[in-house]
Design a protein around this motif. Structure first.
Motif, short mmCIF file in Angstrom:
data_model
loop_
_atom_site.label_atom_id
_atom_site.label_comp_id
_atom_site.label_asym_id
_atom_site.label_seq_id
_atom_site.Cartn_x
_atom_site.Cartn_y
_atom_site.Cartn_z
N TYR A 6 0.90 -1.17 0.00
CA TYR A 6 0.00 0.00 0.00
C TYR A 6 0.91 1.19 0.00
O TYR A 6 1.92 1.19 0.71
CB TYR A 6 -0.83 -0.05 1.29
CG TYR A 6 -2.10 0.79 1.31
CD1 TYR A 6 -3.33 0.21 1.02
CD2 TYR A 6 -2.07 2.15 1.64
CE1 TYR A 6 -4.51 0.96 1.06
CE2 TYR A 6 -3.25 2.90 1.68
CZ TYR A 6 -4.45 2.30 1.39
OH TYR A 6 -5.61 3.03 1.44
N THR B 271 1.53 5.76 -0.88
CA THR B 271 1.32 7.09 -1.46
C THR B 271 2.74 7.61 -1.72
O THR B 271 3.72 6.95 -1.36
CB THR B 271 0.59 8.05 -0.50
OG1 THR B 271 1.51 8.44 0.54
CG2 THR B 271 -0.66 7.41 0.11
N PRO B 272 2.87 8.82 -2.29
CA PRO B 272 4.24 9.30 -2.54
C PRO B 272 5.11 9.38 -1.27
O PRO B 272 6.32 9.17 -1.35
CB PRO B 272 4.01 10.69 -3.14
CG PRO B 272 2.69 10.57 -3.85
CD PRO B 272 1.86 9.67 -2.97
N SER B 273 4.52 9.65 -0.10
CA SER B 273 5.36 9.80 1.10
C SER B 273 5.13 8.73 2.15
O SER B 273 5.70 8.80 3.25
CB SER B 273 5.17 11.19 1.74
OG SER B 273 3.95 11.25 2.46
N THR B 274 4.28 7.74 1.88
CA THR B 274 3.99 6.71 2.89
C THR B 274 3.90 5.34 2.24
O THR B 274 3.69 5.23 1.03
CB THR B 274 2.63 6.97 3.59
OG1 THR B 274 1.59 6.80 2.61
CG2 THR B 274 2.55 8.36 4.20
N VAL C 4 2.91 0.89 3.37
CA VAL C 4 2.83 -0.23 4.31
C VAL C 4 3.61 -1.38 3.68
O VAL C 4 3.47 -1.67 2.49
CB VAL C 4 1.37 -0.65 4.58
CG1 VAL C 4 1.31 -1.98 5.32
CG2 VAL C 4 0.66 0.44 5.39
N TRP D 138 7.52 7.58 5.20
CA TRP D 138 7.03 6.98 6.44
C TRP D 138 6.45 5.62 6.13
O TRP D 138 5.52 5.51 5.32
CB TRP D 138 5.98 7.90 7.10
CG TRP D 138 6.55 9.29 7.24
CD1 TRP D 138 6.50 10.30 6.33
CD2 TRP D 138 7.34 9.78 8.34
NE1 TRP D 138 7.19 11.40 6.79
CE2 TRP D 138 7.71 11.11 8.02
CE3 TRP D 138 7.74 9.23 9.56
CZ2 TRP D 138 8.48 11.89 8.88
CZ3 TRP D 138 8.50 10.00 10.41
CH2 TRP D 138 8.87 11.31 10.08
N PHE E 188 1.28 3.55 15.74
CA PHE E 188 2.00 3.83 14.49
C PHE E 188 2.54 2.53 13.88
O PHE E 188 2.57 2.37 12.66
CB PHE E 188 3.17 4.78 14.73
CG PHE E 188 2.78 6.24 14.87
CD1 PHE E 188 1.47 6.62 15.14
CD2 PHE E 188 3.72 7.24 14.72
CE1 PHE E 188 1.11 7.96 15.27
CE2 PHE E 188 3.38 8.59 14.83
CZ PHE E 188 2.07 8.95 15.11
N VAL F 194 -1.36 -0.43 14.33
CA VAL F 194 -2.72 -0.11 13.85
C VAL F 194 -2.64 0.48 12.45
O VAL F 194 -3.48 0.17 11.60
CB VAL F 194 -3.47 0.82 14.83
CG1 VAL F 194 -4.91 1.04 14.34
CG2 VAL F 194 -3.49 0.23 16.24
N LEU F 195 -1.64 1.29 12.18
CA LEU F 195 -1.49 1.83 10.81
C LEU F 195 -1.21 0.73 9.79
O LEU F 195 -1.64 0.83 8.64
CB LEU F 195 -0.35 2.87 10.75
CG LEU F 195 -0.68 4.31 11.13
CD1 LEU F 195 0.59 5.17 11.05
CD2 LEU F 195 -1.77 4.93 10.26
N GLY G 19 -1.65 -2.84 10.24
CA GLY G 19 -2.41 -4.09 10.25
C GLY G 19 -1.65 -5.22 10.94
O GLY G 19 -1.83 -6.39 10.60
N PHE H 22 7.53 0.97 12.70
CA PHE H 22 7.28 2.23 12.00
C PHE H 22 8.62 2.88 11.73
O PHE H 22 9.43 3.06 12.66
CB PHE H 22 6.40 3.16 12.85
CG PHE H 22 5.95 4.40 12.13
CD1 PHE H 22 4.94 4.35 11.18
CD2 PHE H 22 6.52 5.64 12.42
CE1 PHE H 22 4.51 5.50 10.51
CE2 PHE H 22 6.10 6.79 11.76
CZ PHE H 22 5.08 6.72 10.81
#
Lengths: 357, 357
Positions: free
Chosen positions: A73, A75-78, A80, A110, A246, A249-250, A252, A280
């Protein structure tokens, strides 16, 4: 009571053990480097002393030696990362690389990680960012041993936080600490020496202050940084909780009391809320805020000024990372001292895999 | 010894004071809302009790009522904001909005702020992220009152950290705490009541443990969370240092002992290393890690499980933010109690600006 083994020798042995567990050569290399960074830096509880623990988790089928570690999963800055039940020692560096790549692209990165295992010392992962002129951060949840303020139940791990910040001429600032008054490793040292713990480290099963280092075996718990409410334990509880959320829960992973135990003889929770342990990891380019040289010159000034702070008589003000860096310098040359029970443990591991130790 | 004023009445008075200082109407609105969020949430030391302090800083020319607050450096996920010597109460919400916009665009946003002033309670800024289904973070450096471990010199502020995390049916998790054993406000309460402080809160000028709440007037210092080395004060020192560096070294504000004092009668450092105070604000979209509903359902589960942790007899396990939320609910209805010295202070401010109080 202890013997000294050279770093290269110990690292080669550790690498060979991971190879025998079936790890690909590159993973065995990474895992042994990360694990032994704890021994080099003087955090003996988290280093090769835990090798037999990792082996037992692998024997119990809780560690996958050939995981398909991947971004699931983003995005540009995050992102999983799913660790596929691999060694945290391998999964966390993978995730940190993802964080660093994202920081290179958009300023910061992150990464929350699920389905992992214990990752050694947090500081080692955070420090990966330094050579890129980035600030590195690393945290992880862990086996529940800590009672929140006003609780008798163990709900959180010692959930460490590490932050590494580059400087120019000065060595980097490297903070790496459990969010409890004292890490479990310090308690183990007192147990071995049959010494009492200071107040504020542990409580008994009813939540009363205790100085018995064996209290955890009778239903006691470690205490959040602060010790009790009057001394800010609710702040330590907040910190441990933030690390848990962090990391797990973020992503899974299993959080709170569901976090899987490090020791293989304790069963997993029958009703998991996620997969494995969580971490994290973060990276921020310093030049995403101001020119890197300017930042690093000010860090030099920060470090120099704090080192010169008027000390208490007979003491010296330290910069986070000072003791560990000194220890590493020494142990790379003089070798790593191993307590007799650790030597015995490693000999058993050697026997198991028909290796020499 | 105290009188109760309704929230709307107190807010209107505060807004009028900021207008008299020359703040644009929208800034006066924001500043009064942010300042009074402290009173609503029961953190009385940081609310309207400080209004006269802000006025004195403005009179001393240290607060610019009509600042040109702006982004001066940025990447897709990071920025530096220059507060132009404005009220932190206005500058921090501006910076938090930038963080939230960046998070909306690329998953997370991180903003370091220079040339600002005290920003009220950190939690209020962090909570701005909640309605966007984001995790909010806020921290700030502050007047040097805290001695690092092994130091007698005051090098850091009480440097708070706030983290706000949204849930679904449950109220949000909101941690907001000074990185010292006790916040300065708690010490002020003991001073007024002439009560001793618990050990671990303060030290005297030589670095010896003290319980005298007036110790800071004789060269003493507040202590980092943990209190002393045996109880983990080096961890509180790390936390305060990280807040200082993220808030001020990343942005170009004054750090460590150079941080400007809140009280206008203390001089500024003659050799500033940056501009004004610094803050650090962050936002992460929860759906930058997993679907928002999934995350929030697990937060509900986290919160419910922790609230049900077996308590110490006669106690109850709290979730960070519980006491402040309850207090806010009550005070919105029943009003805000003001101690007599605060009433007197506000009457003086009223007289100064020809306002009624």
């Amino acid at each position: 009571m202890s013997q000294i083994v050279s770093y290269p020798q110990l690292r080669e042995f550790t690498r060979a053990v991971f190879i025998k567990m079936g790890c690909p050569p590159q993973d065995a290399e990474t895992a042994s480097e990360v694990l032994l960074s704890a021994d080099l830096r003087g955090i003996d509880s988290h280093g090769v002393a835990r090798l037999s623990g990792y082996v037992r988790l692998w024997e119990a089928g809780r560690i996958n030696a050939t995981p398909n570690v991947r971004v699931v999963y983003e995005t540009p800055s995050t992102a999983v990362v799913d660790g596929d039940a691999g060694l945290g020692l391998v999964v966390a560096p993978f995730a940190m690389k993802v964080a660093i790549e994202k920081a290179a692209a958009v300023g910061s990165g992150w990464v929350s990680v699920r389905n992992s295992n214990h990752f050694g010392i947090a500081g080692q992962h955070a420090m990966m960012a330094l050579e890129k002129d980035m600030i590195g951060m690393a945290m992880t949840n862990a086996s529940p041993l800590v009672a929140p303020t006003f609780a008798t139940e163990r709900m959180l791990g010692t959930n460490p936080i590490a932050v590494a910040i580059p400087a120019k001429e000065q060595p980097a600032f490297v903070a790496d600490f459990a969010t409890t008054t004292a890490a479990n490793g310090k308690l183990e040292i007192l147990q071995r020496k049959s010494q009492e713990a200071p107040t504020g480290w542990i409580q008994d099963k009813d939540g009363h202050s205790s100085t018995n280092p064996h209290e955890l075996k009778s239903g006691g718990a470690l205490l959040p940084l602060g010790g009790d409410r009057d001394h800010g334990s609710h702040k330590g509880y907040c910190l441990g909780a933030i690390v848990d959320i962090f990391s797990a829960v973020l992503s899974g992973a299993n959080y709170g009391p569901w976090a899987p135990p490090f020791v293989s003889f304790l069963p997993l929770a029958p009703d998991p809320v996620g997969e494995g342990l969580g971490h994290f990891l973060g990276a921020m380019r310093v030049d995403a805020f101001r020119p890197a040289d300017e930042f690093k010159e000010h860090m030099d000034k920060w470090i120099t000024r704090f080192r010169q702070a008027t000390p208490v008589a007979g003491e010296q003000v330290l910069i986070p990372g000072d003791p560990e860096r000194e220890m590493e310098k020494e142990r790379r040359v003089s070798g790593i001292p191993l307590l007799d029970p650790v030597v015995k443990d490693l000999q058993e591991v050697a026997g198991k895999f028909k290796l020499d130790f």
